[in-house]
Motif scaffolding. Structure first.
Motif, mmCIF file in Angstrom:
data_model
loop_
_atom_site.group_PDB
_atom_site.id
_atom_site.type_symbol
_atom_site.label_atom_id
_atom_site.label_comp_id
_atom_site.label_asym_id
_atom_site.label_seq_id
_atom_site.Cartn_x
_atom_site.Cartn_y
_atom_site.Cartn_z
ATOM 1 N N SER A 8 -22.814 -4.509 4.751
ATOM 2 C CA SER A 8 -23.494 -4.958 3.536
ATOM 3 C C SER A 8 -22.887 -4.348 2.274
ATOM 4 C CB SER A 8 -24.981 -4.610 3.608
ATOM 5 O OG SER A 8 -25.627 -4.949 2.394
ATOM 6 N N LEU A 9 -22.751 -5.158 1.243
ATOM 7 C CA LEU A 9 -22.295 -4.687 -0.067
ATOM 8 C C LEU A 9 -23.458 -4.322 -0.976
ATOM 9 C CD1 LEU A 9 -19.473 -7.299 -0.848
ATOM 10 C CD2 LEU A 9 -19.181 -4.947 -0.050
ATOM 11 N N SER A 10 -24.684 -4.569 -0.525
ATOM 12 C CA SER A 10 -25.842 -4.320 -1.379
ATOM 13 C C SER A 10 -25.950 -2.869 -1.838
ATOM 14 C CB SER A 10 -27.117 -4.752 -0.657
ATOM 15 O OG SER A 10 -27.138 -6.151 -0.472
ATOM 16 N N PRO A 11 -25.658 -1.850 -0.986
ATOM 17 C CA PRO A 11 -25.728 -0.477 -1.486
ATOM 18 C C PRO A 11 -24.798 -0.223 -2.670
ATOM 19 C CG PRO A 11 -25.738 -0.473 0.902
ATOM 20 C CD PRO A 11 -25.441 -1.885 0.477
ATOM 21 N N ILE A 12 -23.641 -0.854 -2.673
ATOM 22 C CA ILE A 12 -22.704 -0.677 -3.786
ATOM 23 C C ILE A 12 -23.274 -1.303 -5.050
ATOM 24 C CG2 ILE A 12 -20.399 -1.261 -4.632
ATOM 25 C CD1 ILE A 12 -19.472 -1.213 -1.705
ATOM 26 N N LEU A 44 -13.695 -13.682 1.210
ATOM 27 C CA LEU A 44 -14.250 -14.078 -0.074
ATOM 28 C C LEU A 44 -13.910 -15.521 -0.394
ATOM 29 C CD1 LEU A 44 -15.807 -13.303 -2.563
ATOM 30 C CD2 LEU A 44 -13.711 -12.369 -3.545
ATOM 31 N N LYS A 45 -12.667 -15.893 -0.146
ATOM 32 C CA LYS A 45 -12.271 -17.289 -0.327
ATOM 33 C C LYS A 45 -12.028 -17.902 1.044
ATOM 34 C CE LYS A 45 -10.429 -17.511 -4.998
ATOM 35 N NZ LYS A 45 -9.320 -17.993 -5.858
ATOM 36 N N THR A 46 -12.995 -18.654 1.501
ATOM 37 C CA THR A 46 -12.870 -19.333 2.783
ATOM 38 C C THR A 46 -11.872 -20.482 2.652
ATOM 39 O OG1 THR A 46 -14.681 -20.835 2.227
ATOM 40 C CG2 THR A 46 -15.253 -18.777 3.365
ATOM 41 N N VAL A 89 -25.383 -8.947 -13.859
ATOM 42 C CA VAL A 89 -24.286 -9.492 -13.057
ATOM 43 C C VAL A 89 -23.141 -9.836 -13.998
ATOM 44 C CG1 VAL A 89 -23.551 -11.397 -11.569
ATOM 45 C CG2 VAL A 89 -25.829 -10.390 -11.289
ATOM 46 N N ASP A 90 -22.019 -9.151 -13.844
ATOM 47 C CA ASP A 90 -20.896 -9.365 -14.760
ATOM 48 C C ASP A 90 -19.567 -9.200 -14.022
ATOM 49 O OD1 ASP A 90 -20.672 -6.606 -14.425
ATOM 50 O OD2 ASP A 90 -21.540 -6.137 -16.382
ATOM 51 N N ASP A 91 -18.481 -9.364 -14.759
ATOM 52 C CA ASP A 91 -17.146 -9.290 -14.156
ATOM 53 C C ASP A 91 -16.839 -7.892 -13.613
ATOM 54 O OD1 ASP A 91 -16.700 -11.943 -14.709
ATOM 55 O OD2 ASP A 91 -15.572 -11.573 -16.551
ATOM 56 N N ASP A 92 -17.361 -6.859 -14.284
ATOM 57 C CA ASP A 92 -17.095 -5.493 -13.815
ATOM 58 C C ASP A 92 -17.728 -5.255 -12.444
ATOM 59 O OD1 ASP A 92 -15.659 -4.873 -16.074
ATOM 60 O OD2 ASP A 92 -17.346 -3.942 -17.123
ATOM 61 N N LEU A 93 -18.956 -5.729 -12.266
ATOM 62 C CA LEU A 93 -19.613 -5.589 -10.962
ATOM 63 C C LEU A 93 -18.833 -6.347 -9.899
ATOM 64 C CD1 LEU A 93 -22.008 -4.674 -9.200
ATOM 65 C CD2 LEU A 93 -23.193 -6.775 -9.891
ATOM 66 N N ARG A 94 -18.475 -7.569 -10.207
ATOM 67 C CA ARG A 94 -17.721 -8.379 -9.248
ATOM 68 C C ARG A 94 -16.393 -7.705 -8.882
ATOM 69 N NH1 ARG A 94 -17.826 -13.672 -7.556
ATOM 70 N NH2 ARG A 94 -15.861 -14.389 -6.689
ATOM 71 N N SER A 95 -15.731 -7.144 -9.882
ATOM 72 C CA SER A 95 -14.444 -6.490 -9.640
ATOM 73 C C SER A 95 -14.585 -5.333 -8.654
ATOM 74 C CB SER A 95 -13.868 -5.984 -10.965
ATOM 75 O OG SER A 95 -12.660 -5.289 -10.751
ATOM 76 N N GLU A 96 -15.646 -4.552 -8.792
ATOM 77 C CA GLU A 96 -15.864 -3.428 -7.886
ATOM 78 C C GLU A 96 -16.128 -3.913 -6.456
ATOM 79 O OE1 GLU A 96 -15.497 -0.147 -8.416
ATOM 80 O OE2 GLU A 96 -14.692 -0.793 -10.353
ATOM 81 N N LEU A 97 -16.864 -4.999 -6.341
ATOM 82 C CA LEU A 97 -17.161 -5.531 -5.005
ATOM 83 C C LEU A 97 -15.911 -6.132 -4.354
ATOM 84 C CD1 LEU A 97 -20.615 -7.195 -5.698
ATOM 85 C CD2 LEU A 97 -20.144 -4.958 -4.693
ATOM 86 N N VAL A 98 -15.086 -6.791 -5.151
ATOM 87 C CA VAL A 98 -13.839 -7.342 -4.617
ATOM 88 C C VAL A 98 -12.922 -6.216 -4.142
ATOM 89 C CG1 VAL A 98 -11.730 -8.604 -5.214
ATOM 90 C CG2 VAL A 98 -13.950 -9.471 -5.965
ATOM 91 N N LYS A 99 -12.877 -5.123 -4.916
ATOM 92 C CA LYS A 99 -12.077 -3.963 -4.498
ATOM 93 C C LYS A 99 -12.545 -3.450 -3.136
ATOM 94 C CE LYS A 99 -10.977 -2.098 -9.097
ATOM 95 N NZ LYS A 99 -11.252 -0.969 -10.028
ATOM 96 N N GLU A 100 -13.871 -3.396 -2.951
ATOM 97 C CA GLU A 100 -14.405 -2.908 -1.692
ATOM 98 C C GLU A 100 -14.072 -3.866 -0.544
ATOM 99 O OE1 GLU A 100 -16.295 -0.633 1.200
ATOM 100 O OE2 GLU A 100 -15.486 -0.149 -0.782
ATOM 101 N N LEU A 101 -14.154 -5.169 -0.811
ATOM 102 C CA LEU A 101 -13.802 -6.135 0.227
ATOM 103 C C LEU A 101 -12.329 -6.001 0.609
ATOM 104 C CD1 LEU A 101 -15.733 -9.310 -0.959
ATOM 105 C CD2 LEU A 101 -16.162 -8.006 1.118
ATOM 106 N N LYS A 102 -11.483 -5.788 -0.374
ATOM 107 C CA LYS A 102 -10.064 -5.605 -0.082
ATOM 108 C C LYS A 102 -9.836 -4.330 0.724
ATOM 109 C CE LYS A 102 -8.215 -8.193 -4.029
ATOM 110 N NZ LYS A 102 -7.477 -8.102 -5.317
#
Length: 284
Positions: A22-26, A226-228, A266-279
């Motif tokens: 889960s990414l929710s804790p982040i 992230l991109k199916t 919800v903004d680009d900075d939050l999304r960027s951090e989550l994408v980093k974690e997925l990577k």
């Protein structure tokens, strides 16, 4: 003020099985740091049966948790456990939020608003018709969100026809045979995949988008990857797309505001951090 007792950190979390992905804790940790709230949001693995779920929720209430998000396979358990439920949770037949009080718990479903807001980020006018792939709990929330967005012609298809018929009957939807899904793409304004097909470790979703109008929006609630393949194909054909990360971020907002009492943006900075974690996890 000198002599004041220290503030007790706010406790919340996410319950599921499995839940380590889960990414929710982040998300909640980032929001808490932004607004200076002392709190902890913890992943809690709860075995996939109702009795264990009850014991876990009772324990969390006893130690002072403000609430939890609930993910697979416990969303129906959460609704059953709650002493009170919102109208949206009742309509969906599932809850992804439990807010605790001294002697009870209230169930809510923010998946519905989360998906609707993710769509509205892409288009203010999503149209009137949709095809939803899948007939599980996620599909129910998506259908309710589409109805809230004003879509009136919603069709459902699923690999198991009986499940599609059950959902169709519950929400007065047209049911499409899975083998005829390609024939249904014409004149569809929104296409949504709520199945596990295309998810990391799962079989691919085989869907030729050539019959879909270029103006149609394509959404996939999966965020690993992230991109199916569906979203990649849609983007290559010029469609606006919504990925599972957008829905995840938006559905987290009500819980943070309810339990931590702060603003959740919800903004680009939050999304960027989550994408980093997925990577980092090899799942982007």
């Amino acid at each position: 003020m000198a002599g004041d007792p220290p503030k007790t950190p706010i406790l919340a979390g996410v319950a599921g099985h499995p839940v380590s992905h889960s990414l929710s804790p982040i998300i909640h940790t980032i929001w808490a740091k932004r607004v200076g709230i002392e709190g902890h949001y913890i992943p809690i693995d709860v075995p996939a049966n109702y009795d264990d779920f009850v014991r876990a929720m009772d324990a969390l209430r006893a130690v002072g948790f403000a609430g939890v998000n609930v993910t697979i396979p416990h969303k129906e358990h959460a609704l059953r456990y709650a002493g009170e439920a919102s109208e949206t949770a009742k309509a969906a037949g599932a809850a992804n939020m439990l807010t605790f009080s001294d002697d009870s718990a209230k169930a809510e479903n923010s998946d519905i608003t989360g998906f609707a807001e993710a769509v509205q980020e892409k288009t203010a006018e999503p149209g009137t018709s949709a095809l939803v792939l899948g007939a599980g709990g996620a599909a129910r929330g998506v259908v309710l969100a589409l109805k809230d967005l004003g879509l009136t012609d919603i069709r459902i298809t699923n690999r198991t026809l009986e499940r599609a018929k059950e959902l169709g009957a519950a929400f007065d939807l047209a049911v499409i045979d899975w083998e005829k899904r390609l024939e249904t793409l014409e004149n569809i304004d929104v296409l949504v995949n709520t199945t596990s097909l295309g998810m990391t470790g799962q079989p691919p979703l085989e869907l030729d988008l050539s019959g879909l109008d270029p103006s149609a929006l394509v959404a996939d609630i999966v965020y690993a990857p992230l991109k199916t393949a569906l979203l990649k194909d849609a983007e290559a054909k010029g469609h606006a797309t919504v990925d599972g990360l957008a829905m995840l971020m938006h559905q987290a907002v009500p819980g943070f505001r309810m339990w931590f009492g702060g603003e959740a943006i919800v903004d680009d900075d939050l999304r960027s951090e989550l994408v980093k974690e997925l990577k980092r996890r090899g799942r982007a």
